[in-house]
Design a protein around this motif. Structure first.
Motif, PDB file in Angstrom:
ATOM      1  N   ASP A 135     -18.896  -5.949 -13.251  1.00 26.28           N
ATOM      2  CA  ASP A 135     -17.965  -6.805 -13.978  1.00 26.28           C
ATOM      3  C   ASP A 135     -16.561  -6.724 -13.372  1.00 26.28           C
ATOM      4  O   ASP A 135     -16.187  -7.565 -12.547  1.00 26.28           O
ATOM      5  CB  ASP A 135     -17.979  -6.381 -15.462  1.00 26.28           C
ATOM      6  N   GLU A 183     -22.384  -4.897 -21.240  1.00 23.74           N
ATOM      7  CA  GLU A 183     -22.038  -6.121 -20.475  1.00 23.74           C
ATOM      8  C   GLU A 183     -23.287  -6.689 -19.778  1.00 23.74           C
ATOM      9  O   GLU A 183     -23.409  -7.907 -19.604  1.00 23.74           O
ATOM     10  CB  GLU A 183     -20.947  -5.837 -19.433  1.00 23.74           C
ATOM     11  N   HIS A 251     -17.358 -11.795 -26.603  1.00 28.78           N
ATOM     12  CA  HIS A 251     -15.925 -11.592 -26.394  1.00 28.78           C
ATOM     13  C   HIS A 251     -15.072 -12.492 -27.291  1.00 28.78           C
ATOM     14  O   HIS A 251     -13.976 -12.898 -26.921  1.00 28.78           O
ATOM     15  CB  HIS A 251     -15.575 -11.819 -24.918  1.00 28.78           C
ATOM     16  N   HIS A 267     -14.350  -1.018 -25.518  1.00 27.76           N
ATOM     17  CA  HIS A 267     -14.632  -2.434 -25.275  1.00 27.76           C
ATOM     18  C   HIS A 267     -16.130  -2.719 -25.358  1.00 27.76           C
ATOM     19  O   HIS A 267     -16.554  -3.663 -26.034  1.00 27.76           O
ATOM     20  CB  HIS A 267     -14.067  -2.826 -23.909  1.00 27.76           C
ATOM     21  N   VAL A 271     -18.053  -5.182 -27.876  1.00 24.52           N
ATOM     22  CA  VAL A 271     -18.866  -6.305 -27.378  1.00 24.52           C
ATOM     23  C   VAL A 271     -20.261  -6.254 -28.013  1.00 24.52           C
ATOM     24  O   VAL A 271     -20.819  -7.280 -28.418  1.00 24.52           O
ATOM     25  CB  VAL A 271     -18.947  -6.288 -25.825  1.00 24.52           C
TER      26      VAL A 271
HETATM   27 ZN   LIG Z   1     -16.121  -7.365 -21.414  1.00 26.79          ZN
END
Ligand SMILES: [Zn+2]
Ligand SMILES: NC(=O)c1ccc[n+]([C@@H]2O[C@H](COP(=O)([O-])OP(=O)(O)OC[C@H]3O[C@@H](n4cnc5c(N)ncnc54)[C@H](O)[C@@H]3O)[C@@H](O)[C@H]2O)c1
Length: 387
Positions: A135, A183, A251, A267, A271
């Protein structure tokens, strides 16, 4: 009158286990004939610094080496300035290059510094975390947090190359692997059922082996996640072509959750909660089947990712939608899976009334009633209740 200019620049991402072994050092030919400033963090330096310095010395690269104590709390303009000051101190010129050797924080800071030094010099990313490798390290953005807003200042500044070595992941802490896995599940859910199934099959092994096992599957999952992420970025690299971005899945509510927690909630965890909420919302609206949504929630739970937080409230969801609309040019553009591996956008906020959110939050707060698929080991659930 007009000045034509073309900002686009192509770069390669090499995925190669064992990059720091000298037999692979051709990957580093991008550094030849340049003065190089490597920026890394103390942990990465302790684990891999000596091997990196040896490799650069073996290739006769003219390099300087800077270890900076970087972290999310230090992802600020001050640290970008420190990188800039060091580059000037070491005489880094227009044709020279910075190397970001570390996680997403390191590549965000170094990318931002590289965009400003002499109005833009080259940089190379060697991401050492899973988030970095699939990412943060593979896109073209750099940035910092400012006035308690995450990534609010930054740049689009493509790297000259990205070198990805999954062997670096072997020393990561499990929570850091989970951040990346969240992710990966995000991209799988909107673009590739096969990837989702592969994570479902190998998830626990991937987590506990820090992405080293199973050999073939871990590399394939990493490669596929990178490929899908790049395919999405390719359509809209400067985020000016469309405000409908599949990678925004997970997000929409997560930024508000992170902020509301004072950034205690990570984070990747935020998510995961956002994905669970959005899948539940999709079933409430008749967009996704109960079975598919249950499968997603089961996988998140099994891997130890959270699906609910005490901070999740109707008010928070409402504010998150308003914030997303500002960011997405007045449309909600909420990405909702229609099935595992495919998604569509909800554009207007009318479908998202208070009652729908209340029902979703209620369901997620007691997930074992009807959301978990019976086939997937309920008893092994590592469900975390966050905050
Ligand atoms: Zn992210
Ligand atoms: N620019 C983008 O497009 C983009 C995309 C996603 C995320 N990000 C940013 O990335 C950041 C998160 O990145 P992250 O998750 O890599 O966090 P991070 O950079 O803070 O690294 C996490 C921790 O892992 C340690 N570490 C790094 N490599 C290691 C290794 N191989 N072995 C052991 N420990 C190691 C680091 O020292 C650090 O303590 C956030 O700031 C986020 O905003 C940017």
């Amino acid at each position: 009158m007009r000045l034509e200019n073309n900002l686009s620049r192509t770069f390669d991402i090499l995925v190669e286990p064992g990059l720091l072994e000298s037999k692979h050092s051709d990957a580093f030919s991008v550094l030849d004939d340049r003065h190089v400033l490597v920026i890394t963090t103390p942990t990465v330096d302790r684990l891999y610094g000596e091997r990196m310095r040896d490799l650069l010395a073996t290739r006769s690269v003219d390099f300087d080496y800077l270890v900076l104590e970087l972290s999310e709390a230090r992802k600020t303009l001050d640290y970008v300035q420190q990188v800039c000051a060091s580059a000037i101190y070491y005489g880094i010129g227009r044709k020279d290059t910075l190397v970001a050797f570390g996680g997403g924080v390191c590549s965000d800071i170094v990318g931002f510094a590289a965009s400003m030094i002499r109005r833009g010099i080259s940089h190379i990313r060697i991401p050492t975390t899973l988030v970095g490798q699939m990412d943060a390290g593979i896109g073209i953005k750099g940035g910092v947090n400012f006035r308690s807003k995450k990534n609010v200042l930054g740049c689009f500044h493509p790297p000259a190359a990205v070198l990805v070595d999954p062997v670096f992941l072997a020393t990561l802490a499990i929570p850091s692997i989970l951040q990346g896995l969240s992710e990966i599940i995000k991209v799988a859910l909107v673009a590739d059922r096969y990837l989702f199934e592969a994570v479902g099959t190998h998830g626990e092994t991937l987590v506990f082996s820090r992405f080293q096992q199973p050999d073939d599957a871990s590399l394939e999952i990493l490669n596929q996640s990178i490929k899908l992420t790049l395919a999405e970025l390719q359509q809209n690299p400067f985020e000016d072509q469309t405000l409908e971005r599949l990678l925004d899945f997970g997000h929409t509510f997560s930024p508000d959750l992170e902020e509301e927690s004072g950034f205690v909630l990570s984070h990747g965890d935020a998510v995961a909660i956002d994905m669970a909420l959005t899948c539940t919302l999709a079933t409430e609206l008749g967009i996704m089947s109960v079975e598919d949504s249950g499968e997603v929630i089961s996988l998140l739970q099994r891997l130890g990712l959270p699906i609910w937080s005490r901070l999740l409230s109707v008010n928070l969801c409402h504010s998150a939608i308003c914030h997303a609309m500002v960011h997405r040019g007045g449309a909600v553009n909420l990405v909702v899976p229609t099935t595992i591996g495919k998604a569509r956008f909800i554009r207007s906020p009318e479908q998202l009334d208070e009652n729908v959110f209340r029902r979703c939050i209620d369901k997620l707060s007691k997930p074992n009633e009807d959301l978990t698929l019976s086939g997937i080991a309920k008893s092994e659930s590592l469900r975390k209740i966050v905050m």
